[in-house]
Design an enzyme around this catalytic site. Sequence first.
Site, PDB file in Angstrom:
ATOM      1  N   SER A   1      49.541   3.520  38.690  1.00 15.31           N
ATOM      2  CA  SER A   1      50.047   2.284  39.289  1.00 15.31           C
ATOM      3  C   SER A   1      49.548   2.081  40.717  1.00 15.31           C
ATOM      4  O   SER A   1      49.240   3.035  41.439  1.00 15.31           O
ATOM      5  CB  SER A   1      51.576   2.276  39.291  1.00 15.31           C
ATOM      6  OG  SER A   1      52.082   2.176  37.981  1.00 15.31           O
ATOM      7  N   GLN A   2      49.484   0.828  41.108  1.00 14.79           N
ATOM      8  CA  GLN A   2      49.172   0.443  42.482  1.00 14.79           C
ATOM      9  C   GLN A   2      50.159   1.130  43.429  1.00 14.79           C
ATOM     10  O   GLN A   2      51.370   1.138  43.171  1.00 14.79           O
ATOM     11  CB  GLN A   2      49.299  -1.071  42.590  1.00 14.79           C
ATOM     12  CG  GLN A   2      49.141  -1.644  43.979  1.00 14.79           C
ATOM     13  CD  GLN A   2      49.529  -3.114  44.016  1.00 14.79           C
ATOM     14  OE1 GLN A   2      49.957  -3.676  43.005  1.00 14.79           O
ATOM     15  NE2 GLN A   2      49.392  -3.735  45.174  1.00 14.79           N
TER      16      GLN A   2
END
EC number: 2.1.1.77
Length: 213
Positions: free
Chosen positions: A64-65
Site C-alpha cells: 500500500s501507499q
Amino acid sequence: MGMTSRRARERERLIQRLHEEGIRDPAVLKVIQETPRHIFVDEALSSRAYEDTALPIGFRQTISQPYIVARMTEALLAGGSLQKVLEVGTGSGYQTAILAGLAGLVYTVERIKPLLTQAQARFKHLGISNIRAKCADGLWGWPAYGPYQGILVAAAPREIPQTLLKQLAVGGRMVIPVGASSGTQSLMIVTRTADDFEMKTLERVSFVPLVGE
C-alpha cells in the site's frame, strides 16, 4: 552519498510529505521512519520504496501507499492502546511491521502462501518477534485469539464481514476499505459499543479485493 544515508534522506522526505498530507500522530510517523520499506519490495523496485505510491508485490497484490498505511494506522490508534491487533491481508508484511511497532501483539492472516513466507522471512530479518501469522482465508479472521482491540483489513470486501465484527472487542475499532472491486471504495472505521457498532466513513480509497476461499 552512501546507500544508507541516501535511504535515510528518502525516509525523512517521506515523513515530511506524510505530515504535509495530514498525518499528525508522532508515534505513527516515528515507526514509519524507522521501518525500512525497501526490505518489503522486490529489489528491482527498491529505488522507489520511499515514494508515496503503491507498488506491485506479485500475485496481483500491492504494497500500500505509505499515506494509506499511515492513515489507517493513525485511525486505528485513535481508539486507544492496542494490546492485540488482527490484520487481514499480510501482503508484503510492511503494514504488519508498522502495527508491530505500535501494538503488543499482531495476529496476521494471509491466503497467499508465498507472500506469507516472504513476509515472515522479513520479520525474522528485522528481529520483529511480536507477530503471529498464518495462511488462511482472511474473511474468517483468527477467532481463537480474539477479541481484538483493533482490526485492520488490508483488502476490500463488498460489505463488512460479520465474522470480523464478532472478533472486535467492546470499545475496539476496525479500519476497513469497503466496496466493489472495480473503482474506488470507502475507508471506514467501525467502533464496537456495548450493544451495537458505530460506522464512520473516512475517505475514498482504492484497494485490491478481499477474496475468500
